[in-house]
Write a protein that holds these residues in place. Structure first.
Motif, mmCIF file in Angstrom:
data_model
loop_
_atom_site.group_PDB
_atom_site.id
_atom_site.type_symbol
_atom_site.label_atom_id
_atom_site.label_comp_id
_atom_site.label_asym_id
_atom_site.label_seq_id
_atom_site.Cartn_x
_atom_site.Cartn_y
_atom_site.Cartn_z
ATOM 1 N N GLU A 16 24.535 10.288 -34.261
ATOM 2 C CA GLU A 16 23.364 9.530 -33.828
ATOM 3 C C GLU A 16 22.152 10.439 -33.668
ATOM 4 O OE1 GLU A 16 24.405 7.369 -30.340
ATOM 5 O OE2 GLU A 16 25.359 5.738 -31.447
ATOM 6 N N LEU A 20 20.923 11.409 -37.160
ATOM 7 C CA LEU A 20 20.241 10.322 -37.870
ATOM 8 C C LEU A 20 18.799 10.154 -37.393
ATOM 9 C CD1 LEU A 20 23.048 7.603 -38.067
ATOM 10 C CD2 LEU A 20 22.066 8.886 -39.975
ATOM 11 N N GLU A 27 15.223 10.973 -39.812
ATOM 12 C CA GLU A 27 14.063 10.129 -40.105
ATOM 13 C C GLU A 27 12.788 10.961 -40.204
ATOM 14 O OE1 GLU A 27 14.005 5.774 -38.580
ATOM 15 O OE2 GLU A 27 14.866 6.983 -36.966
ATOM 16 N N MET A 70 15.859 9.201 -46.675
ATOM 17 C CA MET A 70 16.321 8.345 -45.597
ATOM 18 C C MET A 70 15.171 7.451 -45.137
ATOM 19 S SD MET A 70 18.556 7.373 -43.274
ATOM 20 C CE MET A 70 19.839 8.622 -43.168
ATOM 21 N N THR A 101 13.796 3.955 -42.712
ATOM 22 C CA THR A 101 14.073 3.343 -41.421
ATOM 23 C C THR A 101 15.179 2.304 -41.535
ATOM 24 O OG1 THR A 101 11.796 3.699 -40.695
ATOM 25 C CG2 THR A 101 13.065 2.039 -39.515
ATOM 26 N N ALA A 160 18.460 4.059 -41.692
ATOM 27 C CA ALA A 160 18.806 4.571 -40.361
ATOM 28 C C ALA A 160 19.287 3.448 -39.459
ATOM 29 C CB ALA A 160 17.601 5.274 -39.735
ATOM 30 N N ASP A 161 18.633 2.280 -39.551
ATOM 31 C CA ASP A 161 19.058 1.139 -38.740
ATOM 32 C C ASP A 161 20.496 0.754 -39.059
ATOM 33 O OD1 ASP A 161 16.649 0.983 -37.473
ATOM 34 O OD2 ASP A 161 15.824 -0.574 -38.773
ATOM 35 N N LEU A 221 22.950 3.523 -37.884
ATOM 36 C CA LEU A 221 23.096 3.525 -36.431
ATOM 37 C C LEU A 221 23.910 2.320 -35.960
ATOM 38 C CD1 LEU A 221 19.524 4.688 -35.356
ATOM 39 C CD2 LEU A 221 21.654 5.942 -35.032
ATOM 40 N N ARG A 276 18.525 8.522 -29.662
ATOM 41 C CA ARG A 276 18.813 7.168 -30.157
ATOM 42 C C ARG A 276 18.213 6.121 -29.222
ATOM 43 N NH1 ARG A 276 23.171 3.915 -32.198
ATOM 44 N NH2 ARG A 276 22.266 1.826 -32.368
ATOM 45 N N ARG A 307 14.438 6.017 -29.645
ATOM 46 C CA ARG A 307 14.084 5.377 -30.919
ATOM 47 C C ARG A 307 14.169 3.861 -30.816
ATOM 48 N NH1 ARG A 307 16.735 3.024 -35.146
ATOM 49 N NH2 ARG A 307 15.906 3.384 -37.253
#
Length: 761
Positions: A26, A29, A33, A85, A87, A90-91, A94, A283, A286
């Motif tokens: 996490e 990641l 970003e 990478m 968003t 990444a979403d 995650l 995390r 974010r």
């Protein structure tokens, strides 16, 4: 999955390692970003996922294996293509970590992967994979296969991208066929890798091999044994101090040495870097930032600072609450920040360090700061304090009202704030582990929460004191100094102010608590000597009157029984060297129970209101004594003072070339008494606080500033002028000039800001 076949330990190990791996993923990641080209981060995420997938296959966890495999495919596609990478990626990744956590929780709870359907989730991972065109990077490293067994040299070289798996396998085959060279030498000699890469992998291998995972229950058992050993040492030392068993001198010294070494070694095994708690915060920041429509960057310094694991666990919830409040309340949105001349991106900074035997953690932001007036109004509306009570509080005390149960300034309830639950929990949890929390804030300048916690709670240094027939332990972390008090019948500086006992200590009035009275013991006999332990709670000092200070010891903290568990005056018990039991005083609980946590300055304000006298000079003259910048002293008549405030010098601003401060929703002009009277130096020294006596002049509030508040004196000996007016007074054996506040303000009339500029009336 049936765990009855001896797999329990393997599964437990798998759960621990998997959760640690998810925490690392996490954090990586979130970092990825901002650094989408960092191949090292991608490879590290890939390695953890691959290990997780391989173990799932071994344990027979098809659902978890499928999710990990699809996530690994997404990472592999990103790693092996020119795609960065995003968003969205990444979403999804995650969310994958959240799904894996849910399956792990089910596995731990029931031994199965649960009933949840992950089909739709896997389809979403496949969609993201197909949306990424696999175009090979021209400067990329070869695909990295993750290690099958942790710690092997070949696996480390492959995971670092320093060698191909096929080359490793060929080198191992040569060794098996009789090649006497090391694996590293074979690879270097054949040009398959560099010597520097081999050396680096060997160093990492040795580092991993020197670390072991120890069961927490074993550590706790070991800690208890050390505690018993400490008790044994204390008993032997007590016998020696009483003159008994002198032949034990040498063994006792040896026992003391071994105990100390063992204690330190065990303590180190319990210490863990605070980064283990912090690694979940990027995390959180974010997700909350996106939810609130804000752009917030998190910085962490001192993540390697070590704390006892028990304290570390207790810090998780308070830190989470603070971060949530900072994002929800403290940091403005991008447009709001730009309108104020700030960068659109907000900053949340966490800093940890060792400070004088404690660990200090600062959670700071560059946001809007706290609205003191809004806090004051809300506290009254919610019934936390009355209007009269809140008017007696300094701005610093008002800010601390956010820790009151049920306090919230949110206008609506949502999943971030508004229910009045949060900051009170923060304070309770921190104080429960022997820590304290403080706030520094400024309008438009952000807020800093400062947490101070002990390194460990198991064995602590303490002061052993006697009060009546009983002995008590006071943690030395809360002890500032010891002061000898004269016998009860002798003249001493202990007195009462408005019914509350105080002690004159180094120019300040110190609230005091008599331990005998609090514990229902008979008062001190006439002629008996007493001691005063000066303690600190939440940054505020108070004195604890005790009979005798017996000794200092390192004590083993034992939990209280059920009958005393809810008593806020005690935090635990300990066994002393002679085998007797002593209760450990909870300094925070004692301060709260006796209502001495308010500052001496706030108490002085109450004295001002309670002791006001007629403006005319009478035999009941009461003076406020103030210190100027160079140690000079002056006095003001109490009757003219509306309030006494302690304000930071840094809060002074300039309005029409006059000194002012923002005060209670308006502007308060400040007159520096040193230059204004010609009797002393300026009190407005950078980086210090100033004591401000607030007066009313022509319907407006004016502040007369001195370096510090010293005392309030009733009926001093006075020196009168020929016209009968008082010029000075003799206070503490010193001649102190009496200043006419009205004349000072009248002489400064041209300097005062006009009424139309927003003076407080």
């Amino acid at each position: 999955m049936d765990e009855s076949d001896g797999m329990e330990e393997i599964v437990a190990e798998f759960l621990v390692e998997s959760r640690e791996g998810l925490d690392r993923i996490e954090g990586h990641l979130v970092t990825l970003e901002d650094a989408p080209h960092d191949l090292h981060i991608i490879s590290e995420i890939f390695r953890v996922l691959h290990t997780l997938k391989g173990t799932c296959s071994y344990l027979g966890l098809p659902k978890l294996e499928s999710v990990a495999h699809r996530a690994e495919t997404v990472l592999s596609t990103i790693r092996d293509s020119d795609h960065e990478m995003t968003t969205e990626m990444a979403d999804v990744l995650l969310a994958t970590m959240d799904t894996i956590r849910l399956i792990l929780e089910s596995l731990e709870r029931s031994g199965t992967e649960g009933e949840s359907d992950v089909g739709a989730f896997i389809e979403e991972l496949e969609r993201v994979t197909l949306a990424t065109k696999p175009q090979r990077r021209s400067t990329d490293l070869p695909p990295i296969a993750a290690p099958e067994a942790r710690g092997r040299l070949g696996d480390l070289l492959v995971s670092a991208g320093a060698a191909e798996r096929s080359d490793i396998e060929r080198a191992l085959a040569k060794q098996k066929a009789g090649d006497g060279r090391t694996l590293g030498d074979i690879l270097v000699d054949e040009g398959k890798t560099r010597q520097e890469s081999v050396n680096e992998a060997i160093g990492k291998q040795r580092s991993e091999e020197s670390s072991i995972r120890v069961d927490v229950s074993l550590l706790d058992s070991l800690m208890n044994m050390v505690g018993e050993l400490v008790l044994c040492r204390n008993q032997i030392q007590r016998q020696l101090s009483d003159g008994n068993a002198s032949n034990l001198q040498a063994p006792a010294q040896r026992l003391n040495s071994i105990t100390t070494e063992l204690q330190n070694a065990v303590m180190k095994t319990r210490l863990q870097p605070i980064g283990r708690v912090w690694n979940k915060l990027p995390r959180l920041v974010r997700d909350l930032s996106r939810q609130c429509g804000k752009n917030v960057r998190i910085e962490m310094h001192g993540a390697e600072t070590e704390v006892d694991r028990t304290i570390l666990e207790a810090l998780k919830d308070p830190l989470t609450h603070m971060v949530r409040n900072t994002i929800g309340h403290g940091i403005e949105t991008g447009p709001e920040r730009m309108a104020l001349g700030k960068e659109p991106e907000g900053l949340l900074r966490l800093t940890a360090s060792h400070q004088g035997g404690k660990v200090q953690i600062d959670v700071s932001d560059d946001g809007a700061g706290m609205d003191v007036d809004k806090i004051r109004t809300t506290a009254v509306e919610r019934g936390i304090v009355t209007k009269d009570e809140v008017d007696e509080l300094t701005d610093n005390e008002v800010v601390h009202l956010i820790f009151a149960p049920g306090f919230s300034t949110a206008s609506s309830v949502n999943n971030l704030s508004g229910r009045g639950v949060g900051m009170d929990v923060v304070r309770i949890n921190i104080e429960r582990i022997g820590g304290e929390v403080d706030i520094t804030t400024g309008r438009g300048q952000g807020t800093t929460f400062t947490i101070r916690i002990p390194l460990t709670l198991a064995i602590i240094p303490a002061l052993i004191v006697c009060c009546g027939p009983n002995r008590y332990a006071i943690p030395q972390v809360s002890l500032l100094e010891l002061v000898h008090l004269e016998p009860v019948s002798a003249e001493n500086p202990t007195e009462e102010v408005c019914g509350a006992p105080v002690y004159r200590h180094r120019g300040h009035l110190l609230p005091i608590v008599d331990l005998r009275l609090e514990f229902g013991l008979p008062p001190t006999a006439e002629g008996a000597a007493r001691q005063l332990a000066v303690l600190v709670c939440d940054g505020r000092e108070f004195g604890l009157v005790i009979d005798v200070v017996e000794s200092t010891e390192e004590i083993v903290v034992k939990p209280l029984g059920r009958s005393l568990k809810d008593n806020q005056l005690f935090s635990g018990a300990t066994i002393l060297g002679d085998g007797s039991v002593a209760l450990i005083i909870d300094v925070v609980g004692l301060a709260v129970a006796t209502n001495v946590v308010r500052t001496s300055l706030a108490r002085s304000e109450s004295r001002l209101k309670a002791a006001s006298v007629d403006p005319e000079l009478t035999e009941d003259l009461t003076l406020i004594v103030l210190g100027l910048g160079d140690g000079a002293r002056i006095a003001l008549r109490l009757s003219g003072v509306d309030r006494l405030e302690e304000l930071p010098v840094g809060s002074i601003e300039q309005s029409r070339q006059r000194d002012v401060v923002q005060y209670r929703g308006g502007v308060l002009p400040i007159i520096d008494l040193g230059p204004a009277t010609g009797l002393g130096a300026s009190a407005l020294v950078s980086g210090q606080t100033m004591s401000v006596a607030v007066h009313t002049y022509e319907g407006r509030s004016i502040g007369l500033a001195a370096a510090r508040f010293l005392d309030i004196v009733a009926n001093p000996s006075v020196v009168r002028a020929t016209d009968g007016t008082i010029e000075s007074a003799i206070i503490d054996g010193q001649v102190t000039d009496l200043i006419d506040a009205f004349q000072i303000m009248e002489a400064s009339r041209p300097m005062l800001v006009p009424v139309g500029a927003g003076l407080i009336s």
